[in-house]
Design a protein around this motif. Structure first.
Motif, PDB file in Angstrom:
ATOM      1  N   ALA A   9      62.091  18.136   2.747  1.00  0.00           N
ATOM      2  CA  ALA A   9      61.699  17.746   4.101  1.00  0.00           C
ATOM      3  C   ALA A   9      62.863  17.133   4.866  1.00  0.00           C
ATOM      4  O   ALA A   9      62.964  17.269   6.084  1.00  0.00           O
ATOM      5  N   SER A  10      63.759  16.468   4.152  1.00  0.00           N
ATOM      6  CA  SER A  10      64.916  15.864   4.808  1.00  0.00           C
ATOM      7  C   SER A  10      65.865  16.914   5.363  1.00  0.00           C
ATOM      8  O   SER A  10      66.358  16.783   6.491  1.00  0.00           O
ATOM      9  N   ALA A  11      66.133  17.949   4.562  1.00  0.00           N
ATOM     10  CA  ALA A  11      67.037  19.035   4.962  1.00  0.00           C
ATOM     11  C   ALA A  11      68.402  18.511   5.411  1.00  0.00           C
ATOM     12  O   ALA A  11      69.098  19.168   6.181  1.00  0.00           O
ATOM     13  N   GLY A  12      68.759  17.311   4.963  1.00  0.00           N
ATOM     14  CA  GLY A  12      70.070  16.777   5.281  1.00  0.00           C
ATOM     15  C   GLY A  12      70.217  16.170   6.657  1.00  0.00           C
ATOM     16  O   GLY A  12      71.319  15.791   7.053  1.00  0.00           O
ATOM     17  N   ARG A  13      69.129  16.047   7.422  1.00  0.00           N
ATOM     18  CA  ARG A  13      69.209  15.461   8.761  1.00  0.00           C
ATOM     19  C   ARG A  13      69.573  13.986   8.669  1.00  0.00           C
ATOM     20  O   ARG A  13      68.906  13.212   7.984  1.00  0.00           O
ATOM     21  N   ARG A  14      70.608  13.575   9.358  1.00  0.00           N
ATOM     22  CA  ARG A  14      71.118  12.214   9.222  1.00  0.00           C
ATOM     23  C   ARG A  14      70.276  11.180   9.961  1.00  0.00           C
ATOM     24  O   ARG A  14      70.392   9.989   9.697  1.00  0.00           O
ATOM     25  N   ASN A  15      69.446  11.591  10.923  1.00  0.00           N
ATOM     26  CA  ASN A  15      68.653  10.610  11.671  1.00  0.00           C
ATOM     27  C   ASN A  15      67.166  10.682  11.331  1.00  0.00           C
ATOM     28  O   ASN A  15      66.330  10.135  12.045  1.00  0.00           O
ATOM     29  N   LEU A  16      66.836  11.350  10.221  1.00  0.00           N
ATOM     30  CA  LEU A  16      65.432  11.532   9.843  1.00  0.00           C
ATOM     31  C   LEU A  16      65.152  10.814   8.529  1.00  0.00           C
ATOM     32  O   LEU A  16      65.733  11.132   7.491  1.00  0.00           O
ATOM     33  N   ILE A  17      64.248   9.852   8.559  1.00  0.00           N
ATOM     34  CA  ILE A  17      63.810   9.126   7.374  1.00  0.00           C
ATOM     35  C   ILE A  17      62.462   9.690   6.949  1.00  0.00           C
ATOM     36  O   ILE A  17      61.527   9.755   7.758  1.00  0.00           O
ATOM     37  N   VAL A  18      62.382  10.133   5.705  1.00  0.00           N
ATOM     38  CA  VAL A  18      61.216  10.880   5.217  1.00  0.00           C
ATOM     39  C   VAL A  18      60.436  10.038   4.211  1.00  0.00           C
ATOM     40  O   VAL A  18      61.024   9.350   3.376  1.00  0.00           O
ATOM     41  N   CYS A  19      59.107  10.117   4.285  1.00  0.00           N
ATOM     42  CA  CYS A  19      58.281   9.334   3.370  1.00  0.00           C
ATOM     43  C   CYS A  19      57.033  10.121   2.974  1.00  0.00           C
ATOM     44  O   CYS A  19      56.613  11.048   3.668  1.00  0.00           O
ATOM     45  N   HIS A  20      56.438   9.724   1.852  1.00  0.00           N
ATOM     46  CA  HIS A  20      55.186  10.336   1.393  1.00  0.00           C
ATOM     47  C   HIS A  20      53.961   9.613   1.944  1.00  0.00           C
ATOM     48  O   HIS A  20      52.920  10.234   2.141  1.00  0.00           O
ATOM     49  N   GLN A  21      54.059   8.310   2.139  1.00  0.00           N
ATOM     50  CA  GLN A  21      52.925   7.527   2.628  1.00  0.00           C
ATOM     51  C   GLN A  21      53.341   6.735   3.856  1.00  0.00           C
ATOM     52  O   GLN A  21      54.475   6.230   3.932  1.00  0.00           O
ATOM     53  N   ALA A  22      52.425   6.612   4.820  1.00  0.00           N
ATOM     54  CA  ALA A  22      52.776   5.915   6.055  1.00  0.00           C
ATOM     55  C   ALA A  22      51.522   5.453   6.779  1.00  0.00           C
ATOM     56  O   ALA A  22      50.421   5.979   6.573  1.00  0.00           O
ATOM     57  N   ARG A  23      51.719   4.473   7.616  1.00  0.00           N
ATOM     58  CA  ARG A  23      50.705   4.035   8.563  1.00  0.00           C
ATOM     59  C   ARG A  23      51.162   4.372   9.976  1.00  0.00           C
ATOM     60  O   ARG A  23      52.349   4.620  10.201  1.00  0.00           O
TER      61      ARG A  23
END
Length: 294
Positions: free
Chosen positions: A147-161
């Motif tokens: 999901a990150s695909a190496g994007r430097r400004n994207l923070i990826v998570c499995h759980q979120a509110r």
């Protein structure tokens, strides 16, 4: 009693399910740790970072084995412990160094130990944080990396509110922030550390390393600090998939930090403290509520 009985029965069923899952995970991981794994394909080093303390050492080996059994191979899996706890680590943990576990010591910054020392040690790495009391399924890390695909400004998570704000832009109490059940990307996605979070290089503001600030403002809310530092760096957040990628080892939640925060309303006071110091970052890159109402 009539009202409480269904809830009590439901709780017992949940506990039984977790015990069964726990037993299955223990059995499966006896051989999975030896399996070969494919590379992660991110444009940089991939580091899985976590911390622990003595009260969690009994189940810590299970979580570590789950991390060593992922379908992709990180460059490092780093366990940070305080100087005081290093000598207390059980052999079931130290034996895992033969499979690549990297055990390091640091000052005791509570839950912040899971990422702050790694940010200093590996400033150009993609860092994935994990909790020490959770079983992570085999594709947990691969899904984050993909999901990150190496994007430097994207923070990826499995759980979120989803951050809850009123029509005037005021932050509402943390307990009213609903869990996000479907994939979503926005600045209002608030990652929950339990599920694991991937931070690309430079996705967090340099202020993230200011231990005087986070120990003063939110000493028991690392998720709050990291969210603000990500937004202050201009990053956005993506919640991926569904949240059944991880579950807690039975019994470990008796001392869980999130329970302490919810019960004592510490999250709200710490969120207020950080917002007063650094401002509300929710509106950066997203419409204000008053604009949406027009």
């Amino acid at each position: 009693m009539i009202v409480r009985l269904p809830k009590s029965a439901q709780w017992r069923l949940l506990q039984l399910k977790l015990i069964i899952q726990s037993a299955a995970a223990r059995t499966a991981m006896r051989w999975r740790i030896h399996r070969s794994r494919r590379p992660h394909n991110l444009p940089g080093e991939l580091v899985v970072s976590l911390t622990s303390y003595e009260a969690r050492f009994e189940t810590l080996p299970l979580t570590l084995r789950a991390l060593l059994c992922q379908t992709i191979k990180p460059d490092r899996i780093v366990l940070w412990v305080s100087y005081e706890d290093e000598a207390k680590l059980p052999k079931a943990v130290t034996r895992l160094k033969r499979y690549g576990l990297d055990i390091r010591v640091t000052d005791d910054f509570r839950s912040f130990k899971k990422i702050i020392p790694s940010l200093k040690a590996f400033p150009e790495a993609f860092i994935v944080t994990a909790d020490d009391d959770v079983y992570y399924k085999q594709n947990w890390l691969a899904d984050l990396a993909s999901a990150s695909a190496g994007r430097r400004n994207l923070i990826v998570c499995h759980q979120a509110r989803k951050i809850n704000i009123d029509p005037y832009g005021h932050l509402q109490p943390y307990g009213t922030w609903p869990y996000i059940t479907e994939p979503e990307e926005s600045s209002a996605v608030f990652p929950v550390g339990r599920g694991g979070i991937l931070y690309p290089p430079s996705a967090l503001a340099r202020e993230v390393l200011n231990h005087d600030a986070f120990l003063e403002l939110c000493p028991k809310a690392d998720d709050v600090w990291l969210y603000w530092m990500g937004r202050n760096a201009g990053s956005v957040y993506r919640k991926i998939g569904r949240s059944e990628i991880a579950w807690d080892w039975p019994g470990t939640q008796k001392v869980a930090l999130f329970r302490e925060n919810l019960q004592s309303n510490l999250n709200d006071s710490q969120i207020d403290a950080v917002a007063k110091r650094y401002g509300s970052p929710v509106f950066r890159g997203m419409p204000r509520p008053e604009d949406q109402m027009r």
